[in-house]
Design a protein around this motif. Structure first.
Motif, PDB file in Angstrom:
ATOM      1  N   ILE A  66       0.841  -1.201   0.000  1.00 53.12           N
ATOM      2  CA  ILE A  66       0.000   0.000   0.000  1.00 53.12           C
ATOM      3  C   ILE A  66       0.875   1.250   0.000  1.00 53.12           C
ATOM      4  O   ILE A  66       1.836   1.355   0.776  1.00 53.12           O
ATOM      5  CB  ILE A  66      -0.939  -0.002   1.216  1.00 53.12           C
ATOM      6  CG1 ILE A  66      -2.058  -1.025   1.015  1.00 53.12           C
ATOM      7  CG2 ILE A  66      -1.527   1.379   1.460  1.00 53.12           C
ATOM      8  CD1 ILE A  66      -3.050  -1.069   2.141  1.00 53.12           C
ATOM      9  N   GLY A  67       0.543   2.188  -0.877  1.00 52.63           N
ATOM     10  CA  GLY A  67       1.264   3.457  -0.911  1.00 52.63           C
ATOM     11  C   GLY A  67       2.381   3.524  -1.928  1.00 52.63           C
ATOM     12  O   GLY A  67       3.207   4.436  -1.876  1.00 52.63           O
ATOM     13  N   TYR A  68       2.393   2.592  -2.894  1.00 56.96           N
ATOM     14  CA  TYR A  68       3.503   2.526  -3.852  1.00 56.96           C
ATOM     15  C   TYR A  68       3.175   3.131  -5.213  1.00 56.96           C
ATOM     16  O   TYR A  68       4.081   3.563  -5.927  1.00 56.96           O
ATOM     17  CB  TYR A  68       3.970   1.076  -4.021  1.00 56.96           C
ATOM     18  CG  TYR A  68       4.830   0.600  -2.878  1.00 56.96           C
ATOM     19  CD1 TYR A  68       6.206   0.479  -3.025  1.00 56.96           C
ATOM     20  CD2 TYR A  68       4.265   0.292  -1.644  1.00 56.96           C
ATOM     21  CE1 TYR A  68       7.008   0.051  -1.977  1.00 56.96           C
ATOM     22  CE2 TYR A  68       5.044  -0.120  -0.585  1.00 56.96           C
ATOM     23  CZ  TYR A  68       6.420  -0.247  -0.752  1.00 56.96           C
ATOM     24  OH  TYR A  68       7.194  -0.654   0.304  1.00 56.96           O
ATOM     25  N   CYS A  69       1.921   3.140  -5.613  1.00 56.06           N
ATOM     26  CA  CYS A  69       1.594   3.717  -6.921  1.00 56.06           C
ATOM     27  C   CYS A  69       1.563   5.244  -6.814  1.00 56.06           C
ATOM     28  O   CYS A  69       1.558   5.811  -5.715  1.00 56.06           O
ATOM     29  CB  CYS A  69       0.272   3.175  -7.452  1.00 56.06           C
ATOM     30  SG  CYS A  69      -1.194   3.949  -6.714  1.00 56.06           S
ATOM     31  N   ASP A  70       1.531   5.912  -7.944  1.00 56.61           N
ATOM     32  CA  ASP A  70       1.577   7.377  -7.939  1.00 56.61           C
ATOM     33  C   ASP A  70       0.358   7.975  -7.236  1.00 56.61           C
ATOM     34  O   ASP A  70       0.474   8.974  -6.506  1.00 56.61           O
ATOM     35  CB  ASP A  70       1.671   7.902  -9.375  1.00 56.61           C
ATOM     36  CG  ASP A  70       3.012   7.585 -10.016  1.00 56.61           C
ATOM     37  OD1 ASP A  70       3.988   7.357  -9.261  1.00 56.61           O
ATOM     38  OD2 ASP A  70       3.088   7.564 -11.261  1.00 56.61           O
ATOM     39  N   CYS A  72      -1.481   6.643  -4.815  1.00 56.91           N
ATOM     40  CA  CYS A  72      -1.398   6.435  -3.370  1.00 56.91           C
ATOM     41  C   CYS A  72      -0.251   7.241  -2.759  1.00 56.91           C
ATOM     42  O   CYS A  72      -0.362   7.734  -1.633  1.00 56.91           O
ATOM     43  CB  CYS A  72      -1.233   4.953  -3.057  1.00 56.91           C
ATOM     44  SG  CYS A  72      -2.723   3.969  -3.391  1.00 56.91           S
ATOM     45  N   LYS A  73       0.850   7.393  -3.498  1.00 56.21           N
ATOM     46  CA  LYS A  73       1.951   8.218  -3.000  1.00 56.21           C
ATOM     47  C   LYS A  73       1.492   9.654  -2.778  1.00 56.21           C
ATOM     48  O   LYS A  73       1.898  10.307  -1.809  1.00 56.21           O
ATOM     49  CB  LYS A  73       3.118   8.186  -3.985  1.00 56.21           C
ATOM     50  CG  LYS A  73       3.994   6.950  -3.888  1.00 56.21           C
ATOM     51  CD  LYS A  73       5.169   7.053  -4.840  1.00 56.21           C
ATOM     52  CE  LYS A  73       6.072   5.844  -4.716  1.00 56.21           C
ATOM     53  NZ  LYS A  73       7.229   5.935  -5.655  1.00 56.21           N
ATOM     54  N   ALA A  74       0.650  10.151  -3.694  1.00 54.02           N
ATOM     55  CA  ALA A  74       0.130  11.515  -3.532  1.00 54.02           C
ATOM     56  C   ALA A  74      -0.706  11.621  -2.261  1.00 54.02           C
ATOM     57  O   ALA A  74      -0.660  12.641  -1.553  1.00 54.02           O
ATOM     58  CB  ALA A  74      -0.691  11.903  -4.755  1.00 54.02           C
ATOM     59  N   ARG A  75      -1.457  10.571  -1.944  1.00 55.53           N
ATOM     60  CA  ARG A  75      -2.276  10.589  -0.727  1.00 55.53           C
ATOM     61  C   ARG A  75      -1.415  10.582   0.535  1.00 55.53           C
ATOM     62  O   ARG A  75      -1.839  11.081   1.585  1.00 55.53           O
ATOM     63  CB  ARG A  75      -3.227   9.391  -0.726  1.00 55.53           C
ATOM     64  CG  ARG A  75      -4.316   9.467  -1.781  1.00 55.53           C
ATOM     65  CD  ARG A  75      -5.171   8.202  -1.797  1.00 55.53           C
ATOM     66  NE  ARG A  75      -5.835   7.967  -0.534  1.00 55.53           N
ATOM     67  CZ  ARG A  75      -6.603   6.894  -0.276  1.00 55.53           C
ATOM     68  NH1 ARG A  75      -6.785   5.978  -1.233  1.00 55.53           N
ATOM     69  NH2 ARG A  75      -7.188   6.741   0.898  1.00 55.53           N
ATOM     70  N   LEU A  76      -0.214   9.999   0.436  1.00 54.91           N
ATOM     71  CA  LEU A  76       0.648   9.910   1.610  1.00 54.91           C
ATOM     72  C   LEU A  76       1.200  11.255   2.049  1.00 54.91           C
ATOM     73  O   LEU A  76       1.845  11.358   3.096  1.00 54.91           O
ATOM     74  CB  LEU A  76       1.803   8.939   1.340  1.00 54.91           C
ATOM     75  CG  LEU A  76       1.421   7.467   1.184  1.00 54.91           C
ATOM     76  CD1 LEU A  76       2.644   6.612   0.905  1.00 54.91           C
ATOM     77  CD2 LEU A  76       0.673   6.952   2.408  1.00 54.91           C
ATOM     78  N   GLU A  79      -1.867  11.535   4.420  1.00 51.39           N
ATOM     79  CA  GLU A  79      -2.319  10.316   5.093  1.00 51.39           C
ATOM     80  C   GLU A  79      -1.124   9.389   5.301  1.00 51.39           C
ATOM     81  O   GLU A  79      -0.042   9.608   4.748  1.00 51.39           O
ATOM     82  CB  GLU A  79      -3.384   9.600   4.255  1.00 51.39           C
ATOM     83  CG  GLU A  79      -4.631  10.428   3.975  1.00 51.39           C
ATOM     84  CD  GLU A  79      -5.587   9.696   3.053  1.00 51.39           C
ATOM     85  OE1 GLU A  79      -6.457   8.964   3.553  1.00 51.39           O
ATOM     86  OE2 GLU A  79      -5.466   9.872   1.819  1.00 51.39           O
ATOM     87  N   THR A  80      -1.328   8.343   6.089  1.00 54.07           N
ATOM     88  CA  THR A  80      -0.313   7.319   6.289  1.00 54.07           C
ATOM     89  C   THR A  80      -0.734   6.027   5.594  1.00 54.07           C
ATOM     90  O   THR A  80      -1.886   5.895   5.154  1.00 54.07           O
ATOM     91  CB  THR A  80      -0.108   7.026   7.784  1.00 54.07           C
ATOM     92  OG1 THR A  80      -1.319   6.436   8.307  1.00 54.07           O
ATOM     93  CG2 THR A  80       0.206   8.303   8.554  1.00 54.07           C
ATOM     94  N   GLN A  81       0.176   5.061   5.506  1.00 51.13           N
ATOM     95  CA  GLN A  81      -0.192   3.752   4.978  1.00 51.13           C
ATOM     96  C   GLN A  81      -1.288   3.125   5.833  1.00 51.13           C
ATOM     97  O   GLN A  81      -2.190   2.463   5.312  1.00 51.13           O
ATOM     98  CB  GLN A  81       1.035   2.849   4.919  1.00 51.13           C
ATOM     99  CG  GLN A  81       2.029   3.224   3.843  1.00 51.13           C
ATOM    100  CD  GLN A  81       3.208   2.268   3.792  1.00 51.13           C
ATOM    101  OE1 GLN A  81       3.578   1.665   4.795  1.00 51.13           O
ATOM    102  NE2 GLN A  81       3.807   2.135   2.623  1.00 51.13           N
ATOM    103  N   SER A  82      -1.226   3.330   7.140  1.00 50.36           N
ATOM    104  CA  SER A  82      -2.284   2.819   8.020  1.00 50.36           C
ATOM    105  C   SER A  82      -3.633   3.428   7.669  1.00 50.36           C
ATOM    106  O   SER A  82      -4.665   2.747   7.688  1.00 50.36           O
ATOM    107  CB  SER A  82      -1.946   3.119   9.486  1.00 50.36           C
ATOM    108  OG  SER A  82      -0.895   2.305   9.957  1.00 50.36           O
TER     109      SER A  82
END
Length: 249
Positions: A66-70, A72-76, A79-82
């Motif tokens: 979780i958090g590896y695609c572009d 999801c990275k933008a959401r990080l 936000e956190t992976q959790s």
């Protein structure tokens, strides 16, 4: 139903061949794509039609990437992976408990990586806890973390849970059963994962005796001997002990 379009490697978190936590295998859905939940709602609905149980196991284990695609990275950035994992669980809960009216079960291993995701999880979700160490006086973290009183934490937070030992080790079943009996599990599951080896049968028989209530007062060693003799037919103590040693290691 008509097959959904756009669901496949192109909907994976590791789409485009990018490297994840452990590999580049595209095995995790991207939680930032609407296609993910359109597919999962249709898929889970079709599965639910085949099984009348009030319970529904939604998996959610080994979500390493979780958090590896572009997207999801933008959401990080905020936000956190959790957080991403927690919102995914809530979306699946909305399908399983909301639309399908079933009680949801999930594996608990990802809370080692995403501990905050547990806090906002609805308490009607049952957690299934697998631990395969030979001696489980306290479960170790699934990703190499330290031992912890995970069931005490679940009790404190108001979750119900199952314990799930392995079919390949008498010692694991024995020690994990002892640990669980001192807590408040809903029950136990013996995990086999697709294939049963001949050496698994004594372990399966032992779990059946230990969990049925019929052997509640008998020592674990005596139940294990009964299980080995029942499955193998060996009457001689030395042969039974040899089989018991093989499946215990």
């Amino acid at each position: 139903a008509e097959p959904l379009q756009g669901v496949g490697p192109g909907s994976a978190e590791l789409r485009g061949g990018r490297m994840g936590r452990f590999s580049s295998v595209p095995r995790v859905f991207c939680p930032s794509l609407k296609e993910t939940y359109a597919f999962l709602e249709q898929y889970l609905s079709e599965i639910a039609e085949l099984f009348p149980s009030a319970w529904f196991h939604a998996g959610c284990d080994e979500v390493w990437d979780i958090g590896y695609c572009d997207l999801c990275k933008a959401r990080l950035e905020t936000e956190t992976q959790s957080d991403l994992y927690a919102k995914h669980l809530l979306a699946i809960h909305g399908i399983v408990a909301g639309k399908l009216k079933k009680r949801m079960i999930i594996w608990d291993d990802m809370f080692d990586l995403y501990p905050r995701a547990l806090d906002g999880l609805p308490r009607d979700v049952a957690l299934c806890s697998w631990h395969y160490d030979k001696f489980v006086d306290r479960p170790c973290g699934h990703t190499g973390g330290p031992q912890a009183e995970v069931f005490a934490r679940y009790d404190r937070l108001g979750f119900r849970y199952f314990f799930a030992p392995a079919s390949f080790s008498l010692r694991n079943v024995e020690s994990f059963t002892d640990y669980a009996r001192a807590r408040s599990p809903l029950g136990g599951w013996l995990t086999l994962w697709g294939g049963v080896r001949k050496s698994d049968y004594p372990v399966i028989a032992y779990a059946g005796l230990a969990w049925s209530g019929r052997g509640k007062r008998a020592p674990a060693a005596a139940l294990q001997d009964r299980a080995v003799r029942a499955v193998t037919g060996f009457a001689r103590k030395d042969l039974a002990s040899l089989v018991k040693f093989i499946v215990a290691t």
